[in-house]
Structures are given as structure tokens and as C-alpha cells.
Design an enzyme around this catalytic site. Sequence first.
Site, PDB file in Angstrom:
ATOM      1  N   GLU A  41       0.888  -1.176   0.000  1.00 28.12           N
ATOM      2  CA  GLU A  41       0.000   0.000   0.000  1.00 28.12           C
ATOM      3  C   GLU A  41       0.919   1.216   0.000  1.00 28.12           C
ATOM      4  OE1 GLU A  41      -3.191  -0.179  -0.194  1.00 28.12           O
ATOM      5  OE2 GLU A  41      -3.652  -2.218   0.413  1.00 28.12           O
ATOM      6  N   CYS A  43      -2.236   9.226   2.225  1.00 21.62           N
ATOM      7  CA  CYS A  43      -1.861   8.643   0.937  1.00 21.62           C
ATOM      8  C   CYS A  43      -2.893   9.005  -0.118  1.00 21.62           C
ATOM      9  CB  CYS A  43      -1.744   7.132   1.077  1.00 21.62           C
ATOM     10  SG  CYS A  43      -3.161   6.407   1.907  1.00 21.62           S
TER      11      CYS A  43
HETATM   12  P1  NAD Z   1       8.427   4.767   4.638  1.00 24.93           P
HETATM   13  O1  NAD Z   1       8.435   3.940   3.405  1.00 24.93           O
HETATM   14  O2  NAD Z   1       9.582   5.661   4.887  1.00 24.93           O
HETATM   15  O3  NAD Z   1       8.317   3.837   5.939  1.00 24.93           O
HETATM   16  C1  NAD Z   1       7.260   2.921   6.118  1.00 24.93           C
HETATM   17  C2  NAD Z   1       7.699   1.836   7.085  1.00 24.93           C
HETATM   18  O4  NAD Z   1       8.718   1.048   6.476  1.00 24.93           O
HETATM   19  C3  NAD Z   1       8.298   2.360   8.387  1.00 24.93           C
HETATM   20  O5  NAD Z   1       7.852   1.565   9.442  1.00 24.93           O
HETATM   21  C4  NAD Z   1       9.799   2.179   8.167  1.00 24.93           C
HETATM   22  O6  NAD Z   1      10.546   2.053   9.339  1.00 24.93           O
HETATM   23  C5  NAD Z   1       9.803   0.893   7.378  1.00 24.93           C
HETATM   24  N1  NAD Z   1      11.023   0.658   6.589  1.00 24.93           N
HETATM   25  C6  NAD Z   1      11.949   1.552   6.160  1.00 24.93           C
HETATM   26  N2  NAD Z   1      12.900   0.926   5.436  1.00 24.93           N
HETATM   27  C7  NAD Z   1      12.563  -0.386   5.401  1.00 24.93           C
HETATM   28  C8  NAD Z   1      13.149  -1.536   4.795  1.00 24.93           C
HETATM   29  N3  NAD Z   1      14.260  -1.478   4.079  1.00 24.93           N
HETATM   30  N4  NAD Z   1      12.510  -2.723   4.948  1.00 24.93           N
HETATM   31  C9  NAD Z   1      11.355  -2.812   5.637  1.00 24.93           C
HETATM   32  N5  NAD Z   1      10.774  -1.760   6.252  1.00 24.93           N
HETATM   33  C10 NAD Z   1      11.372  -0.558   6.129  1.00 24.93           C
HETATM   34  O7  NAD Z   1       7.060   5.567   4.612  1.00 24.93           O
HETATM   35  P2  NAD Z   1       6.583   6.699   5.619  1.00 24.93           P
HETATM   36  O8  NAD Z   1       7.332   7.958   5.318  1.00 24.93           O
HETATM   37  O9  NAD Z   1       6.565   6.173   6.987  1.00 24.93           O
HETATM   38  O10 NAD Z   1       5.041   6.873   5.168  1.00 24.93           O
HETATM   39  C11 NAD Z   1       4.608   7.743   4.192  1.00 24.93           C
HETATM   40  C12 NAD Z   1       4.283   6.997   2.917  1.00 24.93           C
HETATM   41  O11 NAD Z   1       3.307   6.004   3.178  1.00 24.93           O
HETATM   42  C13 NAD Z   1       3.664   7.909   1.870  1.00 24.93           C
HETATM   43  O12 NAD Z   1       4.244   7.636   0.614  1.00 24.93           O
HETATM   44  C14 NAD Z   1       2.193   7.516   1.888  1.00 24.93           C
HETATM   45  O13 NAD Z   1       1.517   7.772   0.697  1.00 24.93           O
HETATM   46  C15 NAD Z   1       2.293   6.059   2.182  1.00 24.93           C
HETATM   47  N6  NAD Z   1       1.009   5.560   2.715  1.00 24.93           N
HETATM   48  C16 NAD Z   1       0.250   4.755   1.931  1.00 24.93           C
HETATM   49  C17 NAD Z   1      -0.972   4.295   2.387  1.00 24.93           C
HETATM   50  C18 NAD Z   1      -1.848   3.415   1.514  1.00 24.93           C
HETATM   51  O14 NAD Z   1      -2.804   2.884   2.041  1.00 24.93           O
HETATM   52  N7  NAD Z   1      -1.560   3.251   0.241  1.00 24.93           N
HETATM   53  C19 NAD Z   1      -1.418   4.634   3.667  1.00 24.93           C
HETATM   54  C20 NAD Z   1      -0.616   5.447   4.449  1.00 24.93           C
HETATM   55  C21 NAD Z   1       0.609   5.915   3.964  1.00 24.93           C
END
Ligand code: NAD
Length: 525
Positions: free
Chosen positions: A244, A278
Site C-alpha cells: 500500500e 496517501c
Molecule cells: P516509509 O516507506 O519511509 O516507511 C514505512 C515503514 O517502512 C516504516 O515503518 C519504516 O521504518 C519501514 N522501513 C523503512 N525501510 C525499510 C526496509 N528497508 N525494509 C522494511 N521496512 C522498512 O514511509 P513513511 O514515510 O513512513 O510513510 C509515508 C508513505 O506512506 C507515503 O508515501 C504515503 O503515501 C504512504 N502511505 C500509503 C498508504 C496506503 O494505504 N496506500 C497509507 C498510508 C501511507
Amino acid sequence: MTTETFESTQSREIISYDPATGEEIGRAALNGGAEVRSALARARAAQPAWGAISFRERTRVILQARKIVLAQLDEIGKLISRETGKPVAEAISMEIVPTLDLMHYFARHTSRLLQPQKIDIGQYGLMGRSSQVVYKPLGVVGIISPWNFPWATPLADVVMALMAGNAVVLKPSELTPLTALKIGELFKLAQLPEGLLEIVTGDGSTGAALTDAGLDKIMFTGSVATGKQVAAAAAKHLTPTVLELGGKDPMIVLADANLQSAARAAIWGAFCNAGQACASVERCYVHESIATQFIELVVKETRALKLDRATENEVDVGAMSNEKQLATVEEHIADAVKRGARVLTGGRRTRNLNGWFHEPTVVTQVDHSMELMRDETFGPVLPIMTFKTEDEAIKLANDSIYGLTASVWTNNIAHGRRLARKIDAGTVMVNEVVYTHAIAQTPWGGVKQSGYGRTHGRLGLLELVTPQHIHVNHLPFVPDVWWFRYSTGAELLFRGLARRFTSGSILQSSLLLPQMIKRSLERRD
Ligand code: NAD
């Protein structure tokens, strides 16, 4: 004021800060590979018993947890607000209300949604066979979640995964670990058996350790860049994954739309959660015949919004959750202005508040050469562009690497539905924006680089189970006509099958009956 990793002699920690003030709120462990593997082992040990109990018993735990949420509503609302900067009102309306509803829905309906299904196998049924699909728990589901909805996003997946009979290891965002730990506390109080919900706090390294630990499924919500890393890591183990990811969601306002509603929806869609949803309205396309009036309304409504710390009264827009995101907003606005865009209101961070605040911003004279119209801004910015024809609007809406949600505004619903089908997005709303994530019954997910797989609704639940096909031959004493040995008569019958049986006509197939009986009685040694 971003989350830092902090090493002391005893342990490694992450620090959670209030983005509205910069104050430390609390700390959580930065778990490494060893802790992640132990959490997975505990989850794996607990899951079989949970997978074997009845839906009714799982329902009891989820409804108990729901009761506790209701009892702690204010405390939870304040915690979410403190960790993210969003107003308490928004924490309640956008995070707690939807999850209370979702808990109720999946507690009550999962057993029906996952009931074994009989499959009509056509003429094989007449040959004494039957088929059904049963849905089995996957085992241990890893949930990796972002900071923007630190309660609603992980909790929804936790509830669905548990109701489906799985154990969960949750890795929340490093910016919002305390909200996730509250989720853990809640299920502990609800007497969820130990091991079924393990929470491993930490940063990206903890998430990477979890994707590499040997999960049965990964439910990842976050950015496209991290989503790609997770998909690559999951591919190593062939772990099925739901992604997502981000969005650049378009809103199309047709000439016959209700202008007042469309303007209000545009500013709520762009500025709720300080634009960090998002499914935020990130691009607005308005028919040129109504653009002047629409923009006037939008600017007027935007200027009326109250931007302040969530602790103040009647705040509409709170702090952004972190500095990195605020910097992206500034960069996108600067790039747009450099290329000729006009800022009608807002356009800068708020200097009179200490935290990460950015004024709700309306921008016109934008085009698709600008970062503001191409990349996810994830902040309180509403860029508005005009169009002449609907074909042009659809083309603009689809001119994106993303495809999470979109909206069409019109008084002609049938026409709105027709246009909706032409837009590349997982969800298209007619006369609505953003909010369908709150509907437990409907699927949520994107196309293109907004990800794949679904959460919520029956489609989301099906991501959390293994469908198993069980096929029964009720006439085991009759040898199948296609078994060895392939006599001349058998080959003739097979030709008949090709011509008649596969036609789907029972009448045609019945003409083969004498040959089939003969073949069944044939000596095959
Ligand atoms: P992010 O990708 O930086 O982090 C998301 C999660 O992934 C965090 O818990 C982080 O610690 C973890 N993470 C980081 N590196 C990783 C790795 N190598 N392996 C596994 N996990 C890892 O995203 P963010 O800045 O926390 O969130 C914002 C983003 O989320 C935006 O792009 C937003 O659009 C998206 N989002 C999407 C939805 C949806 O339903 N499509 C909902 C909410 C947010």
C-alpha cells in the site's frame, strides 16, 4: 526533532518527539535482527492454537479490545495527536472512529466472509465429483506501517489478520512507536493470548530484519521507494506481499458540479492530516468555465482554516509530522514557483510556531513539468489546473506513475460512474474524496506504483488466508476414463471428449455416455 536513534550502554532506542513543540514524548527499543527473530518465533509458536479456535472466540477478544478503545478514547486521541501533530478531533474522526467500526465489522462478519465455498464444476459434477474452497490462516503476518495514520493503518491490518486466524508481528514507524505500543497494550488488556501480537519497534533496519525473517505474508504500507525494497527482499523468500504505497490523487471538477461542496471537499481532501494522507487530493483539475468561481471559494475557505498546535481549541490543521516531509513541501512549491506557478494563499512554513507547521497553500498556473504535479508532496498544498474537455481531464488524471484514489465531481451520477472507469486508480469516488479507507467493507489499494494487493473488505481478508481447494470423487470404485492404458477405444473417446464434452452442452456430452461406460468397464491391464 525527527526521530533519532540513540545508543546507550544498555540498549538502543528510538525517541518519539511531539512535532508541534519538539518535546520528547517517550522512547522505545530499537530492535535488531535477534529480537525480531525471537518475536517471530513466539508468534509462530502461538499461532496454531489461535488458528484452530472458533471465530466466536476470536470475535470475543476483538470486541473486548474495542470496548477498551472506547473506554480510553480521549487518552488514545491525545497520544495519536501528540505523536503526529494532528488535531485530537482528527485523530478521533480519521483514526479511531473508522477502526472501531472495522473492529465491529470484522469481528461480526469474518466467519461469513470466509465460509467454505462450493464451486460449480459443471459436467464434472455429473461424473460424481464435488469441489469446495476453504480458507486457512496463513501463519504469521508481518505488518510494516507508516507514521501518518499510526493507529488506523496498523490496527486495521492487525484486526483482520487476527480474525483470519493468524499471528502478527507489527513493525510501526520509528516516528510513532508509542501509538503502536498502545495497540499492543490494548490487546494485552483484552487477553489476547501471548505471542499473537508481537510489536517490534525500531527503524528501517528493524523493518528489513522483519522482511528477511521468514514471514508468511507481508502487509506493507509506506513509500514507493521502501515498497520496492520490501518487494525485492520478499522475493528472496517468495513471501507474498501487499504493498500500500503513495499516491498523487487527482480530483476532477466538471462544469456541472456542486461548486460549494467541491470547494470544501478539495480543501479538506488536501489539508486534512496536514496533507499527509496517501489519498490526499494532490492535484485538482477544474473545468475552465467554473474555474474562477471555484478558485475564489477555495481560497476563501482556506484562509478561514485555523492552523495551530493540536492542544489549542478548534484547530483545523496541525503540525506536519516531521521535518523531512516539510522540506519536501517547500521544495515542491519552490520548483513550481520557479516554473511559473502562482501561490494564492499560504506558501511557506509558519515562523511563529516552533514545530513543523506549514500554511495550507493554494497554487494555480501549474503544469505537469512541475514536481508539485508529478511527485507525492504529502503536505498541505492544493495545486489547481484547468481543463477544456473531459478527455483532457482524464488524460491529465492518468498522467502519473501513481493510481491510488481519484474523484470526479458532477451532478450527473451516471456520467460520473462512466468517467470513473476511465481513470487508473484503485478507488474512484464520485462526489467524495479521501475517506473510503474508513469503510471497513470496501477494498483499499492501488494500481501502478501505488502498489498491489488489497486491504479492507472481503478482498482484503482474502489476502490474509490461503484458499485451499478440496476436491472429492464420490465414486471411487469407477476408474477414470483418462487413466492408463490408452487403448484405441480410449483415443476415440478422447476425441469425442474434445468435440462434445468441452462444448459445455450436457446433451452433447450425453452422446458419449455409451463410450464412457464401455471405457469404464474396459480391462486395462
Ligand atoms: P516509509 O516507506 O519511509 O516507511 C514505512 C515503514 O517502512 C516504516 O515503518 C519504516 O521504518 C519501514 N522501513 C523503512 N525501510 C525499510 C526496509 N528497508 N525494509 C522494511 N521496512 C522498512 O514511509 P513513511 O514515510 O513512513 O510513510 C509515508 C508513505 O506512506 C507515503 O508515501 C504515503 O503515501 C504512504 N502511505 C500509503 C498508504 C496506503 O494505504 N496506500 C497509507 C498510508 C501511507
